[in-house]
Design an enzyme around this catalytic site. Sequence first.
Site, PDB file in Angstrom:
ATOM      1  N   ASP A 100      -6.889   1.172   8.622  1.00 18.22           N
ATOM      2  CA  ASP A 100      -6.841   1.457   7.195  1.00 18.22           C
ATOM      3  C   ASP A 100      -6.155   0.343   6.434  1.00 18.22           C
ATOM      4  O   ASP A 100      -6.595  -0.054   5.363  1.00 18.22           O
ATOM      5  CB  ASP A 100      -6.082   2.772   6.952  1.00 18.22           C
ATOM      6  CG  ASP A 100      -7.033   3.946   6.839  1.00 18.22           C
ATOM      7  OD1 ASP A 100      -8.266   3.710   6.887  1.00 18.22           O
ATOM      8  OD2 ASP A 100      -6.554   5.080   6.708  1.00 18.22           O
ATOM      9  N   GLU A 131       0.838  -1.190   0.000  1.00 20.03           N
ATOM     10  CA  GLU A 131       0.000   0.000   0.000  1.00 20.03           C
ATOM     11  C   GLU A 131       0.878   1.247   0.000  1.00 20.03           C
ATOM     12  O   GLU A 131       1.750   1.415   0.845  1.00 20.03           O
ATOM     13  CB  GLU A 131      -0.945  -0.064   1.219  1.00 20.03           C
ATOM     14  CG  GLU A 131      -0.709   1.005   2.251  1.00 20.03           C
ATOM     15  CD  GLU A 131      -1.503   0.809   3.553  1.00 20.03           C
ATOM     16  OE1 GLU A 131      -1.485  -0.287   4.137  1.00 20.03           O
ATOM     17  OE2 GLU A 131      -2.113   1.784   3.979  1.00 20.03           O
ATOM     18  N   ASP A 135      -2.865  -1.457  10.781  1.00 17.76           N
ATOM     19  CA  ASP A 135      -3.887  -0.634  11.438  1.00 17.76           C
ATOM     20  C   ASP A 135      -5.220  -0.766  10.700  1.00 17.76           C
ATOM     21  O   ASP A 135      -5.348  -1.570   9.777  1.00 17.76           O
ATOM     22  CB  ASP A 135      -3.443   0.839  11.521  1.00 17.76           C
ATOM     23  CG  ASP A 135      -3.276   1.450  10.135  1.00 17.76           C
ATOM     24  OD1 ASP A 135      -3.596   0.779   9.126  1.00 17.76           O
ATOM     25  OD2 ASP A 135      -2.834   2.609  10.046  1.00 17.76           O
ATOM     26  N   ASP A 143      -0.286  -1.759   6.184  1.00 15.81           N
ATOM     27  CA  ASP A 143      -0.063  -1.316   7.561  1.00 15.81           C
ATOM     28  C   ASP A 143      -0.877  -2.163   8.525  1.00 15.81           C
ATOM     29  O   ASP A 143      -1.962  -2.637   8.193  1.00 15.81           O
ATOM     30  CB  ASP A 143      -0.507   0.149   7.739  1.00 15.81           C
ATOM     31  CG  ASP A 143       0.435   1.110   7.028  1.00 15.81           C
ATOM     32  OD1 ASP A 143       1.550   0.673   6.684  1.00 15.81           O
ATOM     33  OD2 ASP A 143       0.043   2.274   6.823  1.00 15.81           O
TER      34      ASP A 143
END
Length: 669
Positions: A535, A451, A533, A531
């Site tokens: 998102d 990403e 997290d 990531d």
Amino acid sequence: MIENEETRIAEEQYSASSIQVLEGLEAVRKRPSMYIGDIGERGLHHLVYEVVDNCIDEAMAGYCTDVDVKILEDNSISVKDNGRGIPTGMHEKEHRSALEVVLTVLHAGGKFDKNSYKVSGGLHGVGVSCVNALSDLLVAEIHREGKIFVQKYSKGKPITGVEVVGESHDTGTTITFHPDATIFTQTTVYKYDTLANRLRELAYLNKGIRITLTDLREKVDEFVTAEDGERKATGNQVYRSDIFYSEEGLKEFIDYLDAGAPKLIPEPICVNTDKVIPIDIALQYNTGFSERIYSYVNNIHTIEGGTHLQGFKMGLSRSLKNYAEKNNLLAKFKGELSPEDFREGLTAVISVKVAEPQFEGQTKTKLGNPEATSAVSQATAAAMDQYLEEHPKEAKTIVEKIVLAATARAAARKAREMVQRKTPMGGAGMPGKLADCSDHDPEKCELFLVEGDSAGGTAKQGRDRRIQAILPLRGKILNVEKAAQDRAFESQEVRNIYTALGVTVAQEDESGEKHMDLSKLRYHKVIIMTDADVDGSHIACLILTFFFRYMFDLIKNGYVYLATPPLYLVKKGKEERYCWTDAQRDAASAELGKGSDKGVTIQRYKGLGEMSDEQLWETTMDPARRVLRQITIENAADAERTFSMLMGDDVPPRRAFIEENAHYANIDA
Ligand code: 0RA
């Protein structure tokens, strides 16, 4: 070795009772995944479904209306129903109580009630005894014949007799179990949302049963939704709880799945018959482009479809095609209709009951019974014929949508051909963003989908450039749930993925299944690296949904993986520990801090971009040290379903759900 093996086989043949032993609960404890699928998060939750399935059976037999599921403070589960109660009297042949037989003999559940049309019984059909085997404590409480009976078990063995502990005017069964941590070594923590999703689905599939779920582990802020739709905190703390109940079944399931999507026709179309086999179908067209068909056999989600799904597709196309031709609605249309055109913007749920289902395919969730094809096809065509005759206005709208789909498909084919033309011939025509590897042996090569450009840069620096290629993806890739095919193929990110992989678009075969040619696949590991997290998991979910819908064969062959970057770096002086969980973090900080905890620092990695290229290599990319999670069909289907049911449209409560759930719904090792 060989000698041992022979001895073992000889022993098995020696005594007839060895069959009994093999069918006993020891076998379940020895090879739990053979009975419940796996011993990770899926298997853990499967225990609950296995018990609930028995209650559903009792409800389908007409004796039970309410099922009450509770997650207790210590992650025990209690499942209570108001059915007849498991019989507690002596079982003639077995010389022990019927209750004990039900709880200790595999498949014993249905043996007494021959009359009931037993169709539920869980994916692996093993019953409560299996749950008993895999629990360190199981308590059965039966209300029956005016009394309350209790018996306790541990690891499948009774630790008390059947004791009468009181009187009761009601009937019913409560099974309370605690999963055995020596079996479920990864986790014994239940996820509310995972259970909620399945119980909601069961409530829609079995109308009229009230299923409640309550989480007693912690209290949460209570919210009320005011008339203007605003959610307000009341200031009270309550246990999280939901009631799942559907008066109208699949019709309401469709409304739930399609909430927020503009409908093409006012009400879902229903197919309902018991002629050959029980068939229950609801379908709706929306103005969108994706095709979403969920099929079930005996309440089991048939991820890989099968004969019932094939029959549905056949019946639907046949009826619509006949109607359109008969009413001269295709006069102006010059192209040709393909089967897929009948299903653009279609949302459908198919639920059939089969007495002896043959499950095939990799996940054993593909229906093989040939008789289902014609039964479902005929039922669907008949119901559709009638609907179209009775609703000429809606019929015309649907046919217009189909013609539009066919026209768009022609455009999509052009876009596809563009993708195909760019297919690599020895490296030429690769996407500019791709940092390819030097080796060309697909079995050795890996493609990281990363990403963002910045993380992509770090990955390029950190990788082993011989075998690891990097393709950075721009932010959130297209949500293919919401896009027409031609738009999906116009997306640069989507095209880059096709081109880099060296594959072309999957084509539908005669049975309506999509397959792709993997002979030129350039990497045998496709690793999604995002990531750690919210998102990041959202993006991973989007990419997985894309693979699930467009490149299913890639998942089926086990080529798709998730990278697992660490969450923390715990440091003291030159000593460093990477940590993936809070428990690891605490342990590392205690270990390094021994003596004096001064100088221990904990760094929370918020994104891949915060790591240096060496750190990313050491923790996440180095084949010798990293942990990859292989995506299975089941996990991908769960991700797709969670995603589709929650994110198909930006309905605010669904969005909130995703945000609250920092982790992938059901993806485990
Ligand atoms: C065997 C026979 C009968 C009911 C059940 C099992 C039964 C099992 C479970 C598991 C959870 N809830 C349940 N409820 C019932 C038939 C009982 C009769 O004939 O009275």
